[in-house]
Write an enzyme that holds these catalytic residues in place. Structure first.
Site, PDB file in Angstrom:
ATOM      1  CE  LYS A 184      33.055  22.303  39.225  1.00 24.41           C
ATOM      2  NZ  LYS A 184      32.758  22.800  37.863  1.00 24.41           N
ATOM      3  CD  GLU A 259      48.583  29.675  40.250  1.00 26.26           C
ATOM      4  OE1 GLU A 259      48.780  30.743  39.641  1.00 26.26           O
ATOM      5  OE2 GLU A 259      49.412  29.175  41.013  1.00 26.26           O
ATOM      6  CB  CYS A 292      45.354  33.606  33.096  1.00 28.46           C
ATOM      7  SG  CYS A 292      46.530  32.252  33.062  1.00 28.46           S
ATOM      8  CD  GLU A 388      41.383  37.751  33.414  1.00 32.96           C
ATOM      9  OE1 GLU A 388      40.516  37.433  34.238  1.00 32.96           O
ATOM     10  OE2 GLU A 388      42.350  37.026  33.152  1.00 32.96           O
TER      11      GLU A 388
HETATM   12  P1  NAD Z   1      35.406  30.680  37.260  1.00 34.45           P
HETATM   13  O1  NAD Z   1      35.990  31.210  38.519  1.00 34.45           O
HETATM   14  O2  NAD Z   1      34.074  31.126  36.831  1.00 34.45           O
HETATM   15  O3  NAD Z   1      35.323  29.080  37.331  1.00 34.45           O
HETATM   16  C1  NAD Z   1      36.451  28.299  37.616  1.00 34.45           C
HETATM   17  C2  NAD Z   1      36.002  26.990  38.232  1.00 34.45           C
HETATM   18  O4  NAD Z   1      35.401  27.248  39.497  1.00 34.45           O
HETATM   19  C3  NAD Z   1      34.966  26.220  37.420  1.00 34.45           C
HETATM   20  O5  NAD Z   1      35.261  24.838  37.490  1.00 34.45           O
HETATM   21  C4  NAD Z   1      33.670  26.519  38.156  1.00 34.45           C
HETATM   22  O6  NAD Z   1      32.718  25.507  37.995  1.00 34.45           O
HETATM   23  C5  NAD Z   1      34.168  26.567  39.586  1.00 34.45           C
HETATM   24  N1  NAD Z   1      33.305  27.313  40.508  1.00 34.45           N
HETATM   25  C6  NAD Z   1      32.505  28.383  40.242  1.00 34.45           C
HETATM   26  N2  NAD Z   1      31.883  28.786  41.369  1.00 34.45           N
HETATM   27  C7  NAD Z   1      32.304  27.988  42.367  1.00 34.45           C
HETATM   28  C8  NAD Z   1      32.039  27.925  43.763  1.00 34.45           C
HETATM   29  N3  NAD Z   1      31.200  28.777  44.357  1.00 34.45           N
HETATM   30  N4  NAD Z   1      32.672  26.979  44.493  1.00 34.45           N
HETATM   31  C9  NAD Z   1      33.530  26.122  43.924  1.00 34.45           C
HETATM   32  N5  NAD Z   1      33.816  26.128  42.598  1.00 34.45           N
HETATM   33  C10 NAD Z   1      33.207  27.051  41.829  1.00 34.45           C
HETATM   34  O7  NAD Z   1      36.509  30.966  36.146  1.00 34.45           O
HETATM   35  P2  NAD Z   1      36.407  30.662  34.591  1.00 34.45           P
HETATM   36  O8  NAD Z   1      35.502  31.661  33.961  1.00 34.45           O
HETATM   37  O9  NAD Z   1      36.155  29.206  34.368  1.00 34.45           O
HETATM   38  O10 NAD Z   1      37.917  30.923  34.130  1.00 34.45           O
HETATM   39  C11 NAD Z   1      38.380  32.146  33.705  1.00 34.45           C
HETATM   40  C12 NAD Z   1      39.244  32.779  34.766  1.00 34.45           C
HETATM   41  O11 NAD Z   1      40.301  31.900  35.124  1.00 34.45           O
HETATM   42  C13 NAD Z   1      39.933  34.046  34.274  1.00 34.45           C
HETATM   43  O12 NAD Z   1      39.898  35.021  35.277  1.00 34.45           O
HETATM   44  C14 NAD Z   1      41.354  33.594  34.019  1.00 34.45           C
HETATM   45  O13 NAD Z   1      42.315  34.606  34.066  1.00 34.45           O
HETATM   46  C15 NAD Z   1      41.544  32.609  35.116  1.00 34.45           C
HETATM   47  N6  NAD Z   1      42.662  31.714  34.822  1.00 34.45           N
HETATM   48  C16 NAD Z   1      43.800  31.819  35.574  1.00 34.45           C
HETATM   49  C17 NAD Z   1      44.884  30.996  35.300  1.00 34.45           C
HETATM   50  C18 NAD Z   1      46.141  31.067  36.106  1.00 34.45           C
HETATM   51  O14 NAD Z   1      46.926  30.138  36.062  1.00 34.45           O
HETATM   52  N7  NAD Z   1      46.377  32.121  36.855  1.00 34.45           N
HETATM   53  C19 NAD Z   1      44.808  30.089  34.249  1.00 34.45           C
HETATM   54  C20 NAD Z   1      43.643  30.027  33.503  1.00 34.45           C
HETATM   55  C21 NAD Z   1      42.563  30.840  33.807  1.00 34.45           C
END
Ligand code: NAD
Length: 490
Positions: A184, A259, A292, A388
Site C-alpha cells: 500500500k 521506520e 527522514c 521533526e
Molecule cells: P504517514 O504516516 O502519514 O503515511 C505513511 C503511510 O501510512 C501512507 O501510505 C499512508 O497512506 C499510510 N497510513 C496512514 N494512516 C494509516 C492507517 N491508519 N493505517 C494504515 N496505514 C495508514 O507518513 P508520511 O507523511 O507519508 O511520511 C512522512 C513520514 O515518514 C516522516 O515522519 C518521515 O520521517 C517518515 N519516514 C521514515 C523513514 C525511515 O526509514 N525511518 C523513511 C521515510 C520517511
C-alpha cells in the site's frame, strides 16, 4: 486495466490483486508538486472490500511463492531487478513528476538502487542467509535442526518521500523470505508503485505473490492492518500512524516493524574538515529536507561557530530552488500544499515562541518551495528542536566539548541518524558510541552496505531492516528434532 497517460507513459491506476488489475468505482487524484493544479491521474481508492480481496489473494499467493526454492525465488527477484533497470528512465521521470524529488538523483541513484535492493536479497537467499541456521545439537541422540519458515501474507505500507526506492527496500526482503505481499503506497505519490507492480507481472511471480492496493491510509490502509489473516506488517511513515498500526497489530498479535521520523544531530567539532562539514550541512536542505535521515539539528563547537555560520550561509545561498526536471536545480519542491502549510506552521510557531529565524522562513511565492531556513532556538526545549519538520528547516546550536555535544545530540525523543564531523578517530569512536541513534555517519552521509541493519531508536522506530535483519523479521524459526532410533523417551 485502466491507465493514465503521463508524458506518454501508460500507468495502471487500479489495484493488482491475485495477478489481475481491478479498479474501484471511487478514485483519488494525484497531482504534481511541479505544477500544482494539474491532475496526473485518478487512482483507484480502495476500501474494506479491496483490502479483504487483496489479503485473500495474498494468502493464496503465499502457497505458491513460499514453495519456490531460494534459487527459484532469487531468479525471479533478479528478473525484476533487470526490468527495473530497463525502465529506469520512465520510472525516474514519473517519480519526479508525481513526487517532486530531483530528476537527476532519481535517474542516477534512487531508481537504480531499487534494482540493487532486489539483487542484494537474491544474493542473500541464494547463499543460504534466509534459511536454516546450521546449528545442530545432539541431545539424547537426537538431531536438532533450526529452520526458518516464511510467515505468510505481509502488508507493506510506505510514505510519499522517495517512494520507489523505499518501497523496494521493504518489498525485497518480504518477497525474498517467501512471504506474499500486499503493498500500500502513499496517496501523495502512488504512480511508481503501479509501475513496479506491472513489472512484477513480467518478472515471473506466481499470481497473488505480489499485490498492490491503492488508496487512503485511514481507509484501505487501516483495513489491511486490521485483517487477522495478515502475518507481518512492515511500515515506514510517521509515529502517529505507527501508533494506529501498532494497536491493530497488537489486537491480532502480529509482529510489525516501524521506520519512523528523525531529528538527527549534525555535530561539527573544532578539529573537523570544515569544507566537508559545511558541504554536508548545506546538503541537508536537498529534497527540501523531506528526508527522514537528514541531520537537521546543527550542533557546532563554540570556537568555530562564527566561521561555520558564514561558510554555511555561502553554501546555502548557492543552492538553486527550481524545476526538479532541470539538472541545475539543487532543491526540489515540497510534495503537497498541505505539507507546505505544515512547514510554515512550524516556523510561525517558532517565531511566536521567541526562536530566532536567521535565514528564510517563508513560502516562496508562486511555487511549491519553502525558503531554506535556519533557526537559532531560544532553548533546546523549543518545538523546532524537538519535533521533526520534514522540510528545509535547520536549527543551529553551539556546544563546548564532547560531553555537551552528546547530551544535546541525545536530547530529543528520536534516534534515527546522526552525523559527526571530526578528524580524530578516537573522538569518532567515543562520540559515536555515546550518541543514541540507529545509524551514525562520521565524515560522510547516506552510505550504507545493504547488509547492515537500518532503523531507529525511540520515536524513530521499532525493529531493524537491512540484510538478514529484515529476513529474520519476515520469518519464524522452527526447531526440527529427529530421533535416531536409539533415543530413549525423556
Ligand atoms: P504517514 O504516516 O502519514 O503515511 C505513511 C503511510 O501510512 C501512507 O501510505 C499512508 O497512506 C499510510 N497510513 C496512514 N494512516 C494509516 C492507517 N491508519 N493505517 C494504515 N496505514 C495508514 O507518513 P508520511 O507523511 O507519508 O511520511 C512522512 C513520514 O515518514 C516522516 O515522519 C518521515 O520521517 C517518515 N519516514 C521514515 C523513514 C525511515 O526509514 N525511518 C523513511 C521515510 C520517511
Amino acid at each position: 486495466m485502466t491507465t493514465a497517460d503521463v508524458r506518454g507513459i501508460a500507468i495502471p491506476t487500479g489495484h493488482l490483486i491475485g495477478g489481475a488489475w481491478v479498479s474501484s468505482p471511487e478514485t483519488f487524484e494525484t497531482r504534481s508538486p511541479m505544477d500544482w493544479g494539474t491532475v496526473l491521474a485518478e487512482v483507484s481508492r480502495g476500501d474494506a472490500a479491496t483490502a479483504d480481496a487483496a489479503v485473500a489473494a495474498a494468502q493464496d499467493g503465499f502457497t505458491g511463492w513460499s514453495a519456490f526454492t531460494p534459487a527459484e525465488r532469487a531468479e525471479v527477484l533478479r528478473r525484476l531487478a533487470d526490468l527495473i533497470e530497463e525502465h529506469n528512465d520512465d520510472i525516474a521521470l514519473i517519480e519526479t513528476i508525481d513526487m517532486g524529488f530531483r530528476h537527476e538523483s532519481m535517474r542516477e541513484r534512487l531508481v537504480a538502487r531499487g534494482a540493487v535492493n532486489f539483487r542484494t536479497y537474491a544474493d542473500i537467499i541464494e547463499r543460504g542467509g534466509e534459511a536454516g541456521e546450521a546449528e545442530q545439537w545432539d541431545a539424547k541422540n537426537t538431531q536438532h535442526t533450526v529452520l526458518r519458515m516464511p510467515a505468510g501474507a505481509a502488508v507493506v505500507i510506505t510514505p510519499w518521500n522517495a517512494p520507489f526506492m523505499l518501497a523496494t527496500w521493504k518489498l525485497a526482503p518480504a518477497l525474498a523470505s517467501g512471504n506474499s505481499v500486499i503493498f500500500k503506497p502513499a496517496e501523495w505519490s502512488p504512480l511508481t508503485a503501479a509501475m513496479l507492480a506491472e513489472l512484477t507481472t513480467q518478472a515471473g511471480f506466481p499470481p497473488g505473490a505480489f499485490n498492490l492496493v491503492q488508496g487512503i491510509g485511514a481507509e484501505v490502509g487501516a483495513a489491511l492492518v486490521a485483517d487477522d489473516r495478515v502475518r507481518r506488517i512492515s511500515f515506514t511513515g510517521s509515529p502517529e500512524t505507527a501508533r494506529h498500526i501498532g494497536k491493530a497489530a497488537a489486537e491480532n498479535l502480529v509482529p510489525f516493524t516501524a521506520e519512523l521520523g528523525g531529528k538527527g544531530p549534525l555535530m561539527v567539532f573544532a578539529d573537523a574538515d570544515l569544507d566537508l562539514a559545511v558541504k554536508r550541512a548545506a546538503e541537508q536542505y536537498e529534497d527540501s529536507g523531506q528526508v527522514c535521515l537528514a541531520g537537521t539539528r546543527l550542533l557546532v563547537e563554540e570556537s568555530i561557530a562564527d566561521e561555520f555560520r558564514a561558510r554555511l550561509e555561502a553554501a546555502t545561498a548557492a543552492h538553486v530552488l527550481g524545476d526538479p526536471l532541470d539538472d541545475d536545480t539543487s532543491i526540489a519542491p515540497v510534495v503537497h500544499p498541505d505539507h507546505l502549510d505544515n512547514i510554515d506552521g512550524f516556523v510561525r510557531r517558532a517565531e511566536a515562541a521567541g526562536d530566532n529565524v536567521v535565514r528564510g522562513g517563508h513560502k516562496v511565492d508562486g511555487s511549491m518551495h519553502f525558503e531554506l531556513t535556519l533557526i537559532e532556538p531560544a532553548s533546546n526545549d523549543s518545538e523546532i528542536v524537538q519535533r521533526e519538520v520534514f522540510g528545509p528547516v535547520l536549527t543551529i546550536q553551539t556546544f563546548a566539548g564532547e560531553a555537551e555535544a552528546i547530551e544535546l545530540a541525545n536530547s530529543t525523543s528520536y534516534g534515527l541518524s546522526a552525523l559527526i564531523f571530526t578528524r580524530s578517530r578516537d573522538r569518532a569512536e567515543r562520540v559515536g558510541r555515546g550518541v543514541r541513534a540507529g545509524i551514525i555517519w562520521v565524515n560522510t552521509f547516506l552510505v550504507r552496505d545493504l547488509e547492515a541493519p537500518f532503523g531507529g531508536a525511540g520515536l524513530s522506530g521499532i525493529g531493524r531492516e537491512g540484510g538478514r535483519y529484515a529476513l529474520e523479521f519476515h520469518s519464524d524459526l522452527k526447531t526440527l528434532i529427529i530421533a535416531d532410533g536409539t533415543t530413549t523417551d525423556p
